[in-house]
Design an enzyme around this catalytic site. Sequence first.
Site, PDB file in Angstrom:
ATOM      1  N   ASP A  30      -0.550  -1.109   7.124  1.00 53.73           N
ATOM      2  CA  ASP A  30      -1.817  -1.479   7.199  1.00 53.73           C
ATOM      3  C   ASP A  30      -2.444   0.139   7.110  1.00 53.73           C
ATOM      4  O   ASP A  30      -1.808   1.168   7.331  1.00 53.73           O
ATOM      5  CB  ASP A  30      -2.753  -1.717   8.104  1.00 53.73           C
ATOM      6  CG  ASP A  30      -4.140  -1.573   7.939  1.00 53.73           C
ATOM      7  OD1 ASP A  30      -4.596  -2.569   6.810  1.00 53.73           O
ATOM      8  OD2 ASP A  30      -5.029  -2.207   9.304  1.00 53.73           O
ATOM      9  N   HIS A  75      -2.157   1.068  -2.358  1.00 60.50           N
ATOM     10  CA  HIS A  75      -1.059  -0.093  -2.465  1.00 60.50           C
ATOM     11  C   HIS A  75       0.008  -0.046  -3.128  1.00 60.50           C
ATOM     12  O   HIS A  75       1.315  -0.374  -2.810  1.00 60.50           O
ATOM     13  CB  HIS A  75      -2.037  -1.785  -3.239  1.00 60.50           C
ATOM     14  CG  HIS A  75      -2.964  -2.328  -2.243  1.00 60.50           C
ATOM     15  ND1 HIS A  75      -2.692  -2.471  -0.943  1.00 60.50           N
ATOM     16  CD2 HIS A  75      -4.295  -2.812  -2.639  1.00 60.50           C
ATOM     17  CE1 HIS A  75      -4.349  -3.406  -0.592  1.00 60.50           C
ATOM     18  NE2 HIS A  75      -5.206  -2.986  -1.422  1.00 60.50           N
ATOM     19  N   LEU A 109      20.991  -6.226   5.332  1.00 60.21           N
ATOM     20  CA  LEU A 109      19.537  -7.031   6.354  1.00 60.21           C
ATOM     21  C   LEU A 109      19.104  -8.711   5.775  1.00 60.21           C
ATOM     22  O   LEU A 109      19.494  -8.644   4.812  1.00 60.21           O
ATOM     23  CB  LEU A 109      19.582  -5.390   6.292  1.00 60.21           C
ATOM     24  CG  LEU A 109      16.988  -5.894   6.493  1.00 60.21           C
ATOM     25  CD1 LEU A 109      17.290  -5.369   8.022  1.00 60.21           C
ATOM     26  CD2 LEU A 109      16.833  -4.247   5.122  1.00 60.21           C
TER      27      LEU A 109
HETATM   28  C1  IPE Z   1      -3.194  -6.784   8.163  1.00 55.25           C
HETATM   29  O1  IPE Z   1      -4.457  -5.799   7.911  1.00 55.25           O
HETATM   30  C2  IPE Z   1      -2.992  -8.069   7.359  1.00 55.25           C
HETATM   31  C3  IPE Z   1      -1.185  -6.743   5.869  1.00 55.25           C
HETATM   32  C4  IPE Z   1      -1.086  -5.671   6.293  1.00 55.25           C
HETATM   33  C5  IPE Z   1      -1.017  -7.477   5.216  1.00 55.25           C
HETATM   34  P1  IPE Z   1      -5.989  -6.282   7.331  1.00 55.25           P
HETATM   35  O2  IPE Z   1      -5.816  -4.557   6.257  1.00 55.25           O
HETATM   36  O3  IPE Z   1      -5.906  -7.582   6.422  1.00 55.25           O
HETATM   37  O4  IPE Z   1      -6.030  -6.466   9.079  1.00 55.25           O
HETATM   38  P2  IPE Z   1      -7.941  -6.602   9.424  1.00 55.25           P
HETATM   39  O5  IPE Z   1      -8.360  -6.780   8.843  1.00 55.25           O
HETATM   40  O6  IPE Z   1      -7.721  -4.899   9.177  1.00 55.25           O
HETATM   41  O7  IPE Z   1      -7.203  -7.585  11.082  1.00 55.25           O
HETATM   42  C1  IPE Z   2      -2.600  -2.983   4.311  1.00 51.68           C
HETATM   43  O1  IPE Z   2      -3.608  -1.902   3.382  1.00 51.68           O
HETATM   44  C2  IPE Z   2      -2.161  -3.679   2.531  1.00 51.68           C
HETATM   45  C3  IPE Z   2      -3.020  -4.942   2.644  1.00 51.68           C
HETATM   46  C4  IPE Z   2      -4.307  -5.550   3.616  1.00 51.68           C
HETATM   47  C5  IPE Z   2      -2.501  -6.033   1.931  1.00 51.68           C
HETATM   48  P1  IPE Z   2      -4.852  -2.119   3.668  1.00 51.68           P
HETATM   49  O2  IPE Z   2      -5.692  -3.044   2.354  1.00 51.68           O
HETATM   50  O3  IPE Z   2      -5.775  -3.258   4.383  1.00 51.68           O
HETATM   51  O4  IPE Z   2      -6.002  -0.668   3.907  1.00 51.68           O
HETATM   52  P2  IPE Z   2      -7.275  -0.408   4.441  1.00 51.68           P
HETATM   53  O5  IPE Z   2      -7.070  -1.252   6.131  1.00 51.68           O
HETATM   54  O6  IPE Z   2      -7.833  -0.657   3.700  1.00 51.68           O
HETATM   55  O7  IPE Z   2      -6.924   1.152   4.457  1.00 51.68           O
HETATM   56 MG    MG Z   3      -6.244  -2.968   6.343  1.00 53.06          MG
END
Ligand code: IPE
Ligand code: IPE
Ligand code: MG
Length: 250
Positions: free
Chosen positions: A23, A40, A134
Amino acid sequence: MASSLASLDEDKKIPQHIAIIMDGNGRWAQAQGKGRVAGHKAGVESVRAVVTGARKSGVKALTLFAFSSENWQRPEQEVSVLMDLFMFVLTKEVKRLHKNGIRFQVIGDLSRFSEKLQKNIRKSEALTAENTGLILSVAANYGGRWDIANAAKELAAQVQNKEISLDDINEYSLHKETCLAELPALDLLIRTGGDYRISNFLLWQAAYAEFYFTDILWPDFDEAEFSMAIDVFDQRERRFGKTGEQVTKK
Ligand code: IPE
Ligand code: IPE
Ligand code: MG
């Protein structure tokens, strides 16, 4: 005494199965004045880093949360870029995974993905299926509640077909129907990006996992950060319901 560091290293507990909630991509990009998508893209490098780190440290299974069942609610353009990126990375990286003896699989409800992406996933899984290094699992359109509901449905079907009886339903038989049941138990769950929640990731599997939260945003997470998480895991005392005395006694 001189060899204490080396021997300490040899004694280090290595988690057999690590999962990561990757995240913080969006915030990383925004902090640089870029669009979320740049985050991303940058995050792909961190995926490479943790795969390398896992291989070097002898981790058996690495499970990465790439796209949750809730992430469809994001702006259409972001979802579409994520799908393209997934396709691109899959095509580009799978040969390298194969060369390194990695077994690759995707967990989640794949039916919502395009036919082309599903085909690519199946091809990549088939190519690497016999590898013994792995085990890399990528969770895509995955949700922990979906996983458990799906396992329940599977058992219900077995009862309906008279393959098992109602009394055969217990936590062991349900476990067998959840994703990743054939892997070692989840030892360590890492979440980057500074939030303290599980976001519907491996609800069932995380029952006795150690949790490691870091403020580091995913694109900044590298091999050194990964190694640090393993060091912290090594310091934890896992009691599984017992007393501290019981587990330290030789
Ligand atoms: C969790 O991250 C999902 C992934 C890392 C793929 P999110 O950014 O979607 O989680 P929330 O919405 O903040 O809980
Ligand atoms: C996690 O990073 C990746 C996915 C959920 C695909 P985020 O896109 O949730 O990044 P933040 O949390 O908005 O910074
Ligand atoms: Mg996020």
